[in-house]
Structure formats: structure tokens, C-alpha cells
Write an enzyme that holds these catalytic residues in place. Structure first.
Site, short mmCIF file in Angstrom:
data_model
loop_
_atom_site.label_atom_id
_atom_site.label_comp_id
_atom_site.label_asym_id
_atom_site.label_seq_id
_atom_site.Cartn_x
_atom_site.Cartn_y
_atom_site.Cartn_z
N PRO A 62 19.73 26.57 -0.86
CA PRO A 62 20.46 25.95 -1.98
C PRO A 62 19.77 24.63 -2.36
CG PRO A 62 21.74 25.80 0.06
CD PRO A 62 20.47 26.51 0.41
N ASP A 80 17.43 20.55 0.60
CA ASP A 80 18.26 21.68 1.02
C ASP A 80 19.68 21.16 1.23
OD1 ASP A 80 19.58 23.66 2.48
OD2 ASP A 80 17.80 24.22 3.63
N HIS A 81 20.59 21.60 0.38
CA HIS A 81 21.95 21.04 0.41
C HIS A 81 22.73 21.46 1.66
CE1 HIS A 81 25.18 18.80 -1.08
NE2 HIS A 81 25.21 19.19 -2.34
N ARG A 82 22.21 22.43 2.43
CA ARG A 82 22.87 22.78 3.69
C ARG A 82 22.67 21.67 4.72
NH1 ARG A 82 19.92 28.32 4.80
NH2 ARG A 82 18.21 26.91 4.28
#
Ligand code: CAO
Length: 532
Positions: free
Chosen positions: A329, A504-506
Site C-alpha cells: 500500500p 509502505d503504509h503498513r
């Protein structure tokens, strides 16, 4: 009339004492001819041994871990001869004792020991489904930076399904294809061979259609994840029948192998509510995109065209970029750095070192600045591993290099321990090797963060794709003069460098990304800040 028959291991070529890795039946099971009984795995191939008889399993004589050779007893079967009038009419004829008349099995052919090489690109697939091959016939060609190798068939048979494609990278143990084995000469005769294929009526000499996603509840199957899943042919067949996407499963068999029970349990559970671990595994294997098929257009209907095959590096990087784009993401945060003073310093440094042949571009300073920013924000110098974040204590910075054959990412190791001049020199050498196609794999491995600079070309901002398993990438465009007014009264022209940080939004939150960008920009504005 029911009779008890011994079912034994058929002719399995030159293999002896092959470990049993799966027992696919149990006492009481009703089986048909060609139903798989056990899976055996040699160092060269994984083979499923099918039944030569139909009936009810009375007793299984084998367990996982046993080693078997031709003639070894697998099970006792209560044979059901009903429906075979010829036999029924001659009741006195005893069945041949365990006459497993060279039945066909399905073998998984794997990449053999290829020395120290790993992730070697497949540059050619020399067979197609339906092809008959003999032992030692070449199946695929691999090309490392040092050698081109053909991988031969360990045994003869008919190619059922090809599980690698040109451009895939493989290491020892990767499944190349499945092979319907047994006497190849029998393949044109009756059908036991075809009975094990996913399309039941196809003659093995007929090319098998590529597997299609069933319309079962599980939705559209991700074919790439399906073919890369670690599972035997029978389990694959069952998964197809039940509409289960193997890519979404976590195997509970030996070495994570997906076994029949995993598929059945998944089918029972339904696809809509995967467990946390199943969803983690789905994300780890790239499974399950419910997408429309790619549009097929006959472009010649609209005008003249030229078809140009993609270069090898393009194909490899395309597959990597696609995976990264789909699985991570991404968010991109843009910012500007005031590099007026740094540019003056760079020009001065280049003048001072002209005689030594040193010519630094802005990228060398950015690589150095990145190491300071990564030390301050360690989660940017990390990788996701399931539920863990691996924080790296080394600072190996990759830089995207445009070459005639496509994009490659050479890596400057331990950039935190190198000066800007050393980084600049090394970058020049690596970029030259990249353009000549001479980079070695270890010169492109181990990166912990990447910078992609289009500064020598143009543009203002872009959205770089993260280079997995890294979690962030810095994109840089061409610097330009911009009028700024810090207090709204006076203004000045400043050399401005556009920054585009994808993250990376995680792993990373928007606030952390904004702080990273601000810190990075401030470092470029005034490198004295590293002393603070
Ligand atoms: N702003 C303005 N000028 C810049 C600049 C910037 N941000 N970055 C570099 N320049 C200038 C250089 O100073 C150099 O100027 P001179 O010719 O006057 O000395 C010129 O642009 C060319 O620089 P360069 O590209 O040769 O050198 P580099 O160190 O900046 O980059 C390399 C090296 C290998 C990264 C680069 O050649 C390259 O391949 N870039 C493309 C990377 C890419 O494709 N990224 C996209 C990936 S996503 O698809």
C-alpha cells in the site's frame, strides 16, 4: 465380487529408497483408478503414485517418512469389480497380484542443485504442455551472470503443466513443471494418464489447456500465486475442483507443503473470512485479486503496428514492479529541499578535485544524507517479515540506474561509513557496469533503501515504486529556481530540489513520512545539521 488386492509401488525409474512425504488416503476411503495414493520425493522430483485399481482401502501399509522402491507395498484394497462385465463373467480368474502395470503418476520436476546460484532467471522454456520428453531432455534454460545452464528431465513422461515462465527467477527446489510419468509409449493408448490431468478427458498427447479459474465461491484464482504454491499435483487438482486459491493457503505439511487437509479446511471455512494467518500468507504470496481479464485488442484493426519483445531485464523488473505495486500500500509524500548552498558547495568541491577526475552529482550527497535520515527514522531502513519488522543496522543504499536494457538498482554498501567523494566514485563505477550489463548479482543485492533520481532528465514530482522488501524509496527530480518568501515580505530565488518519498503504509505513518521528508530536506539545505 470383492477381492483383496495388494497395491504396490510401480516402476519409478532409477529411483530407490525414495521418502514418502504424503499419504493421501486412509482406511475406509473409496478410491477410483488413477486417484493419487502417496507422494514421494527424491532429490530430483516429487511424484504422486496413483492407484491402478478402484475399491475401498482396507489397510494402509505405509506412512510419511517411510522409504520406498519399486514393488514396495502401499495398501490393501478391497477391489470392486462391479460394472466390468468381462471380469464379472469370469469369476474364477484371480486378479493379478498387485499388478500395478506401469501406471502413470504425476511427477513434479524441480530445479536440481545448481551450485551457489540462487534466483537465477529462466531465459527459455523448451517444452510445452503435451510434449513427450525422455530422461535428460532439456526442459528450461537458466542464465546466471556467469553461466547458461539447461535443466534436463530427470525421467521421461508427458509434460502436464509448466509452472515457470521466462523471466521468473528460480533456485534449487523450485518446481519447474509436472510430468505425467509411466511408460511414455503408453501415452497414445488408453487414458489412465489423462485421468490425472485437470481436464479429465484430454489425451496426454494433446496439449492441456492452461488451467482456468473455476466459478466456485472462492472467486477468481490468482494464477501466479496458484502455480507458485508448494503443493503436489493431486492437491492442485483438488484445489481446482473446490475453487480454492492455493496462493491463499498456509501449508501445514512438511516444509510448509500444502496438503489435502489444508485445501479441504480452507474450502469448508470459505474464502470470505480468512484467518489472520491466512491473510498474512495471502499478502506474503501475492494472492487473490478479483480483476477483470486484460483487454484483448487486435491493434491491426486500427493501424500498422510493430511487435517488439521486451528485453530480459525489462521482463524481470516488470514482474518485480508489478508485484510491489500491487502488494504494497503505497503513499507518496512530496516536498522541496532548498539546495542553493549545497549546489554551490558541490560546484566548489568538483573544481577542487577536478585534477583527480572527481565529478560529484547531487545524487552522491543525497545518498549520504539518506543514511543520516535513516538513522534518525529506523523504520524507513526496515523490511516486513510477517508480523515482525526487521530493522537493519546497515545502510546499503540502492540507486535506480537507467540502462539501454532497462532499469537496474546497484547498491552502495555501508554508505554511512563512506565519504561523499567515495560514494560518488563508486556510483560512477556501478552506473558504468550497469550500462554495460556487467553488474554482478551481489552488486544489486542487500539494499535497505533506494533513491531514484530523474534529476539529470527533468520532471517535477513522481511516484516511485518501492523496491521490495524495502519499505520506502526517495524519488528526486530536476532542481529549479523558485522564488520564495519566508516572511511574506521579502523574497529570494532559491535552487529547489523536488522530493517524492513513497512509503509502505503498513509500516510507516503519514506523520513519520512527512517528518522524514522535512528532515531529509533540511539536511540537504544545510549538511551541518548532521553534527547536531
Ligand atoms: N537537478 C538538476 N540537475 C541534476 C540533478 C538534479 N536533481 N541530478 C543530476 N543533475 C545533473 C548532473 O549534475 C549532470 O549535469 P552535468 O552534465 O552538467 O554534469 C546531469 O544532470 C546528468 O547527471 P547524471 O544522470 O549523469 O548523474 P546522476 O549522478 O544524477 O545519476 C544515474 C546517475 C545512474 C542515477 C542516472 O544516470 C540515471 O540512470 N538516472 C535515471 C534513474 C531512473 O531511471 N529512475 C527512474 C526509476 S523509476 O522508473
Amino acid at each position: 465380487m470383492a477381492t483383496i488386492k495388494e497395491i504396490k509401488v510401480p516402476d519409478i525409474g532409477d529411483f530407490n529408497d525414495v521418502p514418502v512425504i504424503e499419504v493421501l488416503i486412509q482406511a475406509g476411503d473409496t478410491i477410483k483408478v488413477e486417484d493419487p495414493l502417496i507422494t514421494i520425493e527424491s532429490d530430483k522430483a516429487t511424484m504422486e503414485v496413483p492407484s491402478s485399481e478402484a475399491g475401498v482401502v482396507k489397510e494402509v501399509k505405509i506412512k510419511v517418512g517411510d522409504k520406498v522402491s519399486q514393488g514396495g507395498l502401499i495398501l490393501l484394497l478391497e477391489s470392486t469389480d462391479a460394472g466390468e462385465p468381462a471380469v464379472a463373467s469370469v469369476p474364477t480368474v484371480s486378479p493379478p497380484p498387485a499388478a500395478v502395470s506401469a501406471p502413470a503418476g504425476v511427477a513434479e520436476v524441480r530445479v536440481p542443485d545448481i551450485g551457489d546460484f540462487t534466483d537465477v532467471p529462466v531465459i527459455e522454456v523448451l517444452v510445452k504442455p503435451g510434449d513427450s520428453v525422455k530422461a535428460e531432455d532439456p526442459l528450461i534454460t537458466l542464465e546466471s551472470d556467469k553461466a547458461t545452464m539447461e535443466v534436463p528431465a530427470p525421467l521421461g513422461g508427458v509434460v502436464q503443466e509448466i509452472l515457470v515462465r521466462v523471466g521468473d527467477s528460480v533456485s534449487e527446489g523450485a518446481v519447474i513443471l509436472t510430468l505425467v510419468t509411466g511408460a511414455v509409449s503408453t501415452v497414445t493408448s488408453s487414458a489412465p494418464v489423462a485421468a490425472t490431468s485437470p481436464t479429465t478427458n484430454a489425451s496426454p498427447a494433446t496439449p492441456l489447456p492452461s488451467p482456468v479459474a473455476p466459478t466456485a465461491a472462492a472467486g477468481v484464482i490468482d494464477e501466479t500465486a496458484f502455480r507458485l504454491a508448494y503443493a503436489g499435483p493431486a492437491v492442485r487438482k483438488l484445489a481446482r475442483e473446490l475453487g480454492v486459491d492455493l496462493g491463499k493457503l498456509t501449508g501445514t505439511g512438511d516444509k510448509g507443503r500444502i496438503i489435502r487437509q489444508d485445501v479441504e479446511a480452507f474450502a469448508k471455512r470459505g474464502d470470505s473470512a480468512p484467518t489472520p494467518s491466512a491473510s498474512a500468507s495471502a499478502s506474503a504470496s501475492g494472492a487473490g485479486l478479483d480483476l477483470l481479464p486484460w483487454p484483448k485488442v487486435d491493434f491491426t484493426k486500427f493501424g500498422a503496428i510493430e511487435t517488439r519483445p521486451l528485453a530480459r531485464i525489462k521482463k524481470i523488473s516488470a514482474a518485480n514492479l508489478h508485484r510491489n505495486w500491487v502488494m504494497i500500500p503505497h503513499v507518496t509524500t512530496h516536498d522541496d529541499a532548498d539546495i542553493t548552498d549545497l549546489e554551490a558547495f558541490r560546484v566548489q568541491l568538483n573544481k577542487e578535485n577536478e585534477k583527480a577526475g572527481v565529478k560529484l552529482s547531487m545524487l552522491a550527497f543525497m545518498i549520504k544524507a539518506a543514511t543520516f535520515a535513516l538513522k534518525k527514522f529506523p523504520e524507513f531502513n526496515a523490511s516486513l517479515d510477517g508480523d515482525n519488522l526487521i530493522l537493519k543496522q546497515y545502510y546499503h543504499i540502492g540507486f535506480a540506474a537507467d540502462t539501454p536494457n532497462g532499469l537496474v538498482v546497484p547498491v552502495i554498501r555501508d554508505a554511512d561509513r563512506k565519504g561523499v567523494i567515495e560514494i560518488g566514485k563508486e556510483m560512477g563505477e556501478l552506473a558504468k557496469l550497469a550500462r554495460e550489463g556487467k553488474l554482478k548479482p551481489d552488486q544489486m543485492q542487500g539494499g535497505s533503501f533506494t533513491i531514484s533520481s530523474l534529476g539529470g532528465i527533468g520532471g517535477t514530482y513522481f511516484t516511485p515504486i518501492i523496491n521490495a522488501p524495502e519499505v520506502a524509496i526517495m524519488g528526486v527530480c530536476k532542481s529549479y529556481w523558485k522564488q520564495v518568501s519566508p516572511d511574506g515580505k521579502q523574497s529570494a530565488w532559491r535552487l529547489t530540489l523536488p522530493l517524492s518519498l513513497s512509503w509502505d503504509h503498513r509500516v510507516i505513518d503519514g506523520a513519520a513520512a512527512a517528518r522524514f521528508n522535512v528532515y531529509f530536506a533540511n539536511l540537504l539545505a544545510d549538511l551541518r545539521r548532521v553534527l547536531v
